[in-house]
Design an enzyme around this catalytic site. Structure first.
Site, mmCIF file in Angstrom:
data_model
loop_
_atom_site.group_PDB
_atom_site.id
_atom_site.type_symbol
_atom_site.label_atom_id
_atom_site.label_comp_id
_atom_site.label_asym_id
_atom_site.label_seq_id
_atom_site.Cartn_x
_atom_site.Cartn_y
_atom_site.Cartn_z
ATOM 1 N N SER A 77 0.796 -1.234 0.000
ATOM 2 C CA SER A 77 0.000 0.000 0.000
ATOM 3 C C SER A 77 0.825 1.279 0.000
ATOM 4 O O SER A 77 0.312 2.343 -0.316
ATOM 5 C CB SER A 77 -0.959 0.022 1.190
ATOM 6 O OG SER A 77 -0.278 0.338 2.385
ATOM 7 N N LYS A 105 0.868 4.685 6.795
ATOM 8 C CA LYS A 105 0.198 5.511 5.781
ATOM 9 C C LYS A 105 0.790 6.922 5.797
ATOM 10 O O LYS A 105 1.592 7.266 6.651
ATOM 11 C CB LYS A 105 -1.314 5.609 6.067
ATOM 12 C CG LYS A 105 -2.046 4.286 6.101
ATOM 13 C CD LYS A 105 -2.084 3.588 4.772
ATOM 14 C CE LYS A 105 -2.757 2.222 4.884
ATOM 15 N NZ LYS A 105 -2.527 1.384 3.733
#
Length: 197
Positions: free
Chosen positions: A44, A90
């Site tokens: 990701s 993230k």
């Protein structure tokens, strides 16, 4: 004389035990409260971070300074699809009070265009003519106009596969869930970078 030698050896042994115990305590405290390595899982954050990279989290920094837009953070105990909680990595996109929108693969924050140079490589790698980040607003995805106070909106750099704040099950991230920021890859050797952010 022999007793003195034995006594000296015994004292040296205890000094070594104390030194080793102290070193282990210091290492534990540093890992617990200051810096700790974390394993990157999944794709990701590619190409910024790859699966199985190890990064160092700065746990102390966010306690003394604000978390900034585009910082990469480690978030603890996020509930994912498998109904298991795990830490995720993230990038901060939205700060408290921000209005976030993506239109034609362009980030707008509070109506102003923002460039994301860390996405350039991923955009070049696209094999189709679609966008890396689909169009959305906070209101469409999460039912809020702005990022709530004390929360952050986060995205993975590999936008097409990232499970992030766009998913209502993850949503906005409370500040207390942010373990720390990271900008150091410490392993594997060929990926070592002391300021990738």
């Amino acid at each position: 004389m022999e007793e003195k030698v034995q006594e000296k050896q015994k004292n040296e042994f205890f000094e070594w035990v104390k030194a080793i115990a102290f070193a282990l305590l210091v290492a534990f405290l540093i890992k617990q409260f200051l810096f700790t390595p974390v394993l990157v899982k999944g794709a990701s954050m590619m190409p910024t971070l790859e699966d199985k990279d190890r990064v160092i989290i700065n746990k102390i920094g966010p306690k003394f300074k604000s978390i900034d837009r585009f910082d990469i953070v480690v978030i603890e105990n996020v509930l994912l699809q498998k109904n298991e909680e795990e830490n995720i990595i993230k990038r901060i996109i939205g700060l408290p009070g921000d209005k976030i929108e993506y239109k034609d693969d362009q980030l707008y924050i509070n109506g102003e265009k923002f460039s994301e140079p860390f996405l350039d490589q991923k955009k070049k790698e696209l094999k189709d003519s679609g966008s890396l980040t689909y169009d959305f607003t906070l209101e469409q995805d999460l039912g809020e106009i702005t990022v709530p106070e004390g929360h952050y909106f986060v995205l993975g750099d590999n936008r097409r596969v990232s499970n992030d704040s766009r998913n209502p099950e993850i949503g906005f991230i409370p500040k207390e869930k942010i373990m720390g920021t990271t900008s150091i890859i410490c392993w594997p050797f060929e990926h070592i970078d002391l300021n990738f952010n």
